[in-house]
Design an enzyme around this catalytic site. Sequence first.
Site, PDB file in Angstrom:
ATOM      1  N   TYR A 109       0.856  -1.186   0.000  1.00  0.00           N
ATOM      2  CA  TYR A 109       0.000   0.000   0.000  1.00  0.00           C
ATOM      3  C   TYR A 109       0.891   1.235   0.000  1.00  0.00           C
ATOM      4  O   TYR A 109       1.851   1.311   0.775  1.00  0.00           O
ATOM      5  CB  TYR A 109      -0.891   0.008   1.249  1.00  0.00           C
ATOM      6  CG  TYR A 109      -1.768   1.227   1.368  1.00  0.00           C
ATOM      7  CD1 TYR A 109      -2.836   1.432   0.501  1.00  0.00           C
ATOM      8  CD2 TYR A 109      -1.524   2.188   2.350  1.00  0.00           C
ATOM      9  CE1 TYR A 109      -3.638   2.565   0.616  1.00  0.00           C
ATOM     10  CE2 TYR A 109      -2.330   3.323   2.466  1.00  0.00           C
ATOM     11  CZ  TYR A 109      -3.383   3.504   1.598  1.00  0.00           C
ATOM     12  OH  TYR A 109      -4.169   4.622   1.711  1.00  0.00           O
ATOM     13  N   ASP A 212       9.475   3.007  -0.173  1.00  0.00           N
ATOM     14  CA  ASP A 212       8.404   3.662   0.576  1.00  0.00           C
ATOM     15  C   ASP A 212       8.590   3.365   2.065  1.00  0.00           C
ATOM     16  O   ASP A 212       8.199   2.318   2.560  1.00  0.00           O
ATOM     17  CB  ASP A 212       7.043   3.173   0.061  1.00  0.00           C
ATOM     18  CG  ASP A 212       5.892   3.897   0.752  1.00  0.00           C
ATOM     19  OD1 ASP A 212       6.166   4.710   1.661  1.00  0.00           O
ATOM     20  OD2 ASP A 212       4.730   3.637   0.389  1.00  0.00           O
ATOM     21  N   LYS A 240       4.170   9.419   8.661  1.00  0.00           N
ATOM     22  CA  LYS A 240       3.897   8.847   9.988  1.00  0.00           C
ATOM     23  C   LYS A 240       4.855   9.277  11.100  1.00  0.00           C
ATOM     24  O   LYS A 240       4.743  10.372  11.628  1.00  0.00           O
ATOM     25  CB  LYS A 240       3.840   7.332   9.876  1.00  0.00           C
ATOM     26  CG  LYS A 240       2.708   6.875   8.935  1.00  0.00           C
ATOM     27  CD  LYS A 240       2.399   5.409   9.076  1.00  0.00           C
ATOM     28  CE  LYS A 240       1.519   4.906   7.964  1.00  0.00           C
ATOM     29  NZ  LYS A 240       0.125   4.751   8.327  1.00  0.00           N
TER      30      LYS A 240
HETATM   31  N1  PMP Z   1       2.883   4.246   2.202  1.00  0.00           N
HETATM   32  C1  PMP Z   1       2.741   3.290   3.125  1.00  0.00           C
HETATM   33  C2  PMP Z   1       3.714   2.150   3.142  1.00  0.00           C
HETATM   34  C3  PMP Z   1       1.713   3.360   4.068  1.00  0.00           C
HETATM   35  O1  PMP Z   1       1.551   2.371   4.968  1.00  0.00           O
HETATM   36  C4  PMP Z   1       0.839   4.473   4.045  1.00  0.00           C
HETATM   37  C5  PMP Z   1      -0.282   4.653   5.078  1.00  0.00           C
HETATM   38  N2  PMP Z   1      -0.672   3.547   5.775  1.00  0.00           N
HETATM   39  C6  PMP Z   1       1.018   5.453   3.063  1.00  0.00           C
HETATM   40  C7  PMP Z   1       2.056   5.317   2.174  1.00  0.00           C
HETATM   41  C8  PMP Z   1       0.112   6.648   2.962  1.00  0.00           C
HETATM   42  O2  PMP Z   1       0.327   7.525   4.030  1.00  0.00           O
HETATM   43  P1  PMP Z   1      -0.835   8.521   4.505  1.00  0.00           P
HETATM   44  O3  PMP Z   1      -1.892   7.703   5.167  1.00  0.00           O
HETATM   45  O4  PMP Z   1      -0.140   9.475   5.435  1.00  0.00           O
HETATM   46  O5  PMP Z   1      -1.339   9.211   3.271  1.00  0.00           O
END
Ligand code: PMP
Length: 406
Positions: A109, A212, A240
């Site tokens: 994700y 990521d 995060k």
């Molecule tokens: N990349 C990863 C690996 C994530 O786990 C997430 C959110 N769970 C995101 C991107 C997106 O981040 P946000 O919820 O701050 O938009």
Amino acid sequence: MVLERGRGSHVWDADENEYIDFMMSFGALIQGHAHPKLVEVVSQAIAEGSHFAAATSAEVEAAEHFRHMVPSAEVVRFANTGSEATMLALRLARAHTGRTKFLKFEGHYHGWYDPYLLNGHSHPPEQLGPPENPRKIPDSEGIPPATFRDVVLAPWNDMATLERIMREHGRELAALITEPIMANMGCIPPREGYLQRVRELTREHGVLLILDEVVTGFRYAPGGCQQYYGILPDISTFGKALGAGFPIGAVAGPRSILDRMRWGDNMVLHYGTFNGHRLTMKVVAANLDLLSQDGNAAYRKLHAIGDSAIAGLRDIFRRRKIKAVVQGFGPMFQIYFTERDAIHDYRDYCKYADTARYSRFVHSLLERGIYMTPSNGLHWIISTAHTEADVAALLQAADQSCAELA
Ligand code: PMP
């Protein structure tokens, strides 16, 4: 549940029930709730004016801390969410390479940007198609099917299949995007040498590696998983934990790629009223300062507390004769109820993880003062606010819930 307040590792709901929080805002709260230093920094900063949409010394300070900690960050650019960061990363990669397609992995994700929303949810194994050509299953309605023509899908943690797919598509890919530890099907670490080989393979085909680190960044090591596993991505994305509870995203990489955002002809556009928000920048600078103090003592603590919770849970499942594996290490882990010895990838998760049982387990923990989401696709999070006493409380509750489950 309606949560009203939090302090340290604890939260209280609207009925004043108290819980130990192992969800920590999907991992955002690396310092727990209402860390006194961050409360002080924000309280002072808000009285001076929260945001100017102009350069601030707070942004420079945050960027300097960031660059100091993350090995690949010659330059860093701030946004407001992880989704914005991964969106920008892909645009940069496309501009830099002049290619349009990119590769993403099943079960990963990367935020809710249209082209990333493929095979991010669990599906019955018979619907997944062959590993070398997985069936594309959109995660959302409302996305033009044409969007996904530019996406090459591959299974993760399977080197031979990836090599085959790269031989076929490598030359047309702008980027390959991957989480370093698969964190959206629970917690699935890479097989030994996998990320290193992905790095080599992308280089061989002139494909940019986007790592990521929205979940893993500032969590596993000061420089995230790229430092922990010793790989140098072309572009990496963060969110995060970087913001310790404030909305944040960041893209880091070399000047040769990120300078494409400089104003002028052929520039890569990245707008946003709240980019580099002053309050957030103040929090980021203070957060990274806290994480770096005493020779990175925070990371030793995150790993020690997490490993102790993992070992304790494994011991309970063994003693109670419950078929379960606890995967991950240090600050992040997940429990899978399964007959298997491990869950190695998305397909394992779809086939072998008893997610209904996990959900029952978590609901039973909730009644014993442990707050965690019943979704097996997420993961347990340790913050610097967690203590061995929290771990002991978790283990006691888990033991009782296991007795109930058995
Ligand atoms: N990349 C990863 C690996 C994530 O786990 C997430 C959110 N769970 C995101 C991107 C997106 O981040 P946000 O919820 O701050 O938009």
